[in-house]
Design a protein around this motif. Structure first.
Motif, PDB file in Angstrom:
ATOM      1  N   THR A 230      50.237  60.446   9.525  1.00 21.92           N
ATOM      2  CA  THR A 230      49.434  59.233   9.742  1.00 21.92           C
ATOM      3  C   THR A 230      48.778  58.813   8.441  1.00 21.92           C
ATOM      4  O   THR A 230      48.899  59.517   7.428  1.00 21.92           O
ATOM      5  N   LYS A 268      49.031  57.045  22.142  1.00 19.39           N
ATOM      6  CA  LYS A 268      48.111  56.031  22.650  1.00 19.39           C
ATOM      7  C   LYS A 268      46.688  56.297  22.169  1.00 19.39           C
ATOM      8  O   LYS A 268      46.001  55.399  21.660  1.00 19.39           O
ATOM      9  N   THR A 271      46.314  55.430  18.473  1.00 22.13           N
ATOM     10  CA  THR A 271      46.272  53.987  18.200  1.00 22.13           C
ATOM     11  C   THR A 271      44.958  53.369  18.677  1.00 22.13           C
ATOM     12  O   THR A 271      44.416  52.496  18.029  1.00 22.13           O
ATOM     13  N   THR A 272      44.443  53.884  19.801  1.00 19.51           N
ATOM     14  CA  THR A 272      43.150  53.384  20.283  1.00 19.51           C
ATOM     15  C   THR A 272      42.081  53.579  19.234  1.00 19.51           C
ATOM     16  O   THR A 272      41.208  52.746  19.042  1.00 19.51           O
ATOM     17  N   SER A 276      46.909  54.679  12.122  1.00 15.31           N
ATOM     18  CA  SER A 276      48.275  54.163  12.143  1.00 15.31           C
ATOM     19  C   SER A 276      49.258  55.312  11.872  1.00 15.31           C
ATOM     20  O   SER A 276      49.043  56.127  10.979  1.00 15.31           O
TER      21      SER A 276
END
Ligand code: ATP
Ligand code: MG
Lengths: 297, 258
Positions: A230, A268, A271-272, A276
């Motif tokens: 990430t 999920k 990303t919340t 990225s």
């Protein structure tokens, strides 16, 4: 319940003072491919030899519902076997070798021809076995085990000496025979090979059955990991840990997936939180490792 | 059982040694007949013919090797487990081997018998009347031949039953072969000593080695003074020992782990 194709009860065997088998019990259900796993000297060959009345052992062997003993083993009429390395008469051709052991019925030559084609032995089948290579001999042994279309086939390390192509062909042949109802008991060191074949597994260690399980169960025990790259690995690891995931490494982030965890849920959450994700990789734990873990347990 | 016998015969007939053996016997029998002609000893021609031109002695060695090999080669080639893991018991396996070897020995005797009679027809030297009698014999030549050959066959099987027993016990073909050959020659070496001992202690006459004298005794009736046994006792004694050794072989073989 259907009668088991093979039922082994309290099989016990000693060689002199050394006890090789301790109360080994297991069943092979009809039409299943059963794998026998264990380290060198665990007792796989000894179990198979006892089933085949080659050695004396205490305990009960039942084949297709028929009791089989060292002295009386008529039940073996419906069993084919290859134990350790193939027994071969050097002065016979491969074809004669099969004629010798094929039960003399009307379709005898047809059966022989079929197995020659299935194992791709035609180029050398009429040569004397004396000149066969290791793999050719191995195929010869397998052909002998299968030539009478037995309902139970016992193979001890059948992939010994076979090249990748032949291994694949043998695997497919075994699966084909299984589809028509043949039961297999196969021992192998090559665990990945059993992984592709066996549905049921019997794990042997020091002459004892340490685990009787299915391949599916064993694979489920196997650990799965998700490896994530990430833009902010440390933060991502923190977020996942806070949300109850098992984080095992930070750069890249490595998460162990338990049976309830899903990849989608992991992505999920990240990303919340505005992390990225650049790359995701699924990693499977080692199958061999899980077998070794079983033995160690 | 029929299938096992078929398998044993198949193996026997596919072995080159089997055919070499037959070929050798043909040459040996005719060759010896020729030697008998060349070294023209007309008085002995009849005896030579009765003795089947010494072929039975060669059959003994061939059969010893064949019987020892029929068991030991299965261990050597690692094929015994293929044989055993069929539906048949170990006893049936051994019996089928006996029967195959019996067939082979009959084949060899048949061949030699045929050749011996062929020699009688072909060579002028052997073209005597088969109804003639040898000095000291009460029966015709052909009957002499039949008696000698049958007795030879019986003692052959006494030796072979020991060879089978040793091969079944030890798995080792060489040892079994040696036992047979030593047994065969032991007779010549120890018979003088044995006869002396039998004179001193009568029950010793029942020892199996004494029974190997059967084949000689039928052609040399005087021998019964030394063996202390009649031909009939010899015959039944041979059969008794053959049965005993075969039963022992069966016992050991049926215990055999592979
Ligand atoms: N004939 C024998 N005499 C003495 N001990 C034996 C004999 N056969 C096997 N054993 C012993 O029994 C144990 C089990 O041997 P076995 O051959 O069954 O192992 P295995 O699982 O087949 O091993 P591998 O993977 O090496 O083939 C070993 O400890 C071995 O030493
Ligand atoms: Mg083994």
């Amino acid at each position: 319940m259907e009668t088991a194709a093979l039922s082994v009860r309290r099989l016990t065997k000693s060689f002199g003072r050394k006890q090789a088998l301790h109360h080994v019990s297991f069943d092979c259900q009809p039409g299943h491919i059963v794998g026998l796993i264990g380290a060198n000297g665990a007792g796989k060959t000894t179990i198979m030899k006892a089933i085949l009345s080659l050695i004396k052992a205490k305990g009960d062997i039942t084949i297709n519902g028929q009791v089989s003993t060292f002295r009386h083993h008529a039940a073996l009429a419906d069993v084919g076997a290859l134990i350790e390395y193939p027994g071969i008469y050097p002065y016979l051709s491969g074809r004669n070798q099969m004629k010798l052991f094929a039960t003399p019925t009307a379709d005898k030559n047809q059966r022989i021809q079929t197995i020659i084609q299935e194992l791709h032995m035609a180029p050398y089948i009429d040569r004397r076995v004396k000149g066969y290579s290791l793999g050719m001999r191995q195929k010869m042994g397998i052909a002998l085990a299968l030539v009478n279309n037995p309902s139970l086939v016992i193979l001890d390390e059948p992939m010994n000496g076979l090249d990748p192509q032949a291994t694949k062909e043998l695997r497919e042949l075994i699966q084909k025979k299984q589809a028509s109802g043949t039961t297999f008991l196969i021992s192998s060191h090559i665990l990945s090979e059993l992984q592709k074949l066996a549905e049921d597994l019997i794990v042997i260690d020091h002459g004892r059955v340490v685990q009787q399980t299915t391949m599916r169960e064993l694979l489920a025990r196997n650990q799965h990991f998700l490896s994530l790259t990430t833009d902010q690995d440390l933060r991502a690891a923190g977020i996942l840990a806070e949300n109850g995931y098992l984080v095992t490494a930070h750069a890249p982030v490595r998460v162990q997936l338990r049976s309830t965890d899903t990849v989608a849920a992991v992505l999920k959450i990240l990303t919340t939180y505005g992390v990225s994700i650049e790359d995701v990789q699924h990693e499977d734990g080692d199958f061999e490792q899980s077998v070794l873990d079983l033995i160690r347990e | 059982m029929k299938n096992l016998y078929r398998q044993e015969m198949f193996k026997l007939l596919k072995r080159r040694g089997t055919w070499w053996g037959l070929g050798f016997l043909v040459l040996q029998n005719i060759g010896f007949a020729w030697l008998g002609v060349v070294y023209h000893t007309h008085t002995l021609a009849k005896e030579f013919w009765v003795a089947g031109f010494a072929s039975p002695a060669f059959i003994v060695f061939m059969m010893i090797a064949a019987c020892a090999g029929s068991i030991s080669s299965e261990f050597e080639y690692n094929t015994m487990k293929n044989v055993i893991t069929q539906a048949y018991s170990r006893s049936a396996v051994l019996v089928s081997k006996w029967l195959a070897m019996l067939t082979y020995s009959l084949m060899l005797y048949g061949l030699v018998g045929g050749l011996t009679f062929a020699n009688h027809i072909v060579w002028p030297d052997y073209r005597f009347a088969l109804t003639a009698t040898l000095p000291g014999s009460q029966q015709a030549l052909w009957q002499d031949w039949l008696t000698a050959t049958s007795a030879n066959f019986v003692t052959l099987w006494l030796l072979l039953s020991v060879v089978f027993l040793v091969a079944a016990m030890l798995k080792k073909g060489l040892v079994a072969t040696l036992c047979g050959i030593v047994g065969y020659f032991a007779l010549g070496v120890i018979s003088r000593l044995m006869f002396q001992l039998i004179d001193k202690w009568e029950p010793l006459k029942w020892n199996p080695i004494n029974f190997l004298n059967y084949s000689v005794q039928v052609t040399m009736p005087l021998l019964t003074k030394l063996t202390h046994l009649t031909n009939t006792q010899m015959f039944w004694g041979n059969l008794g020992y053959i049965g005993l050794f075969m039963l022992l072989g069966l016992y050991f073989f049926s215990q055999k782990e592979v």
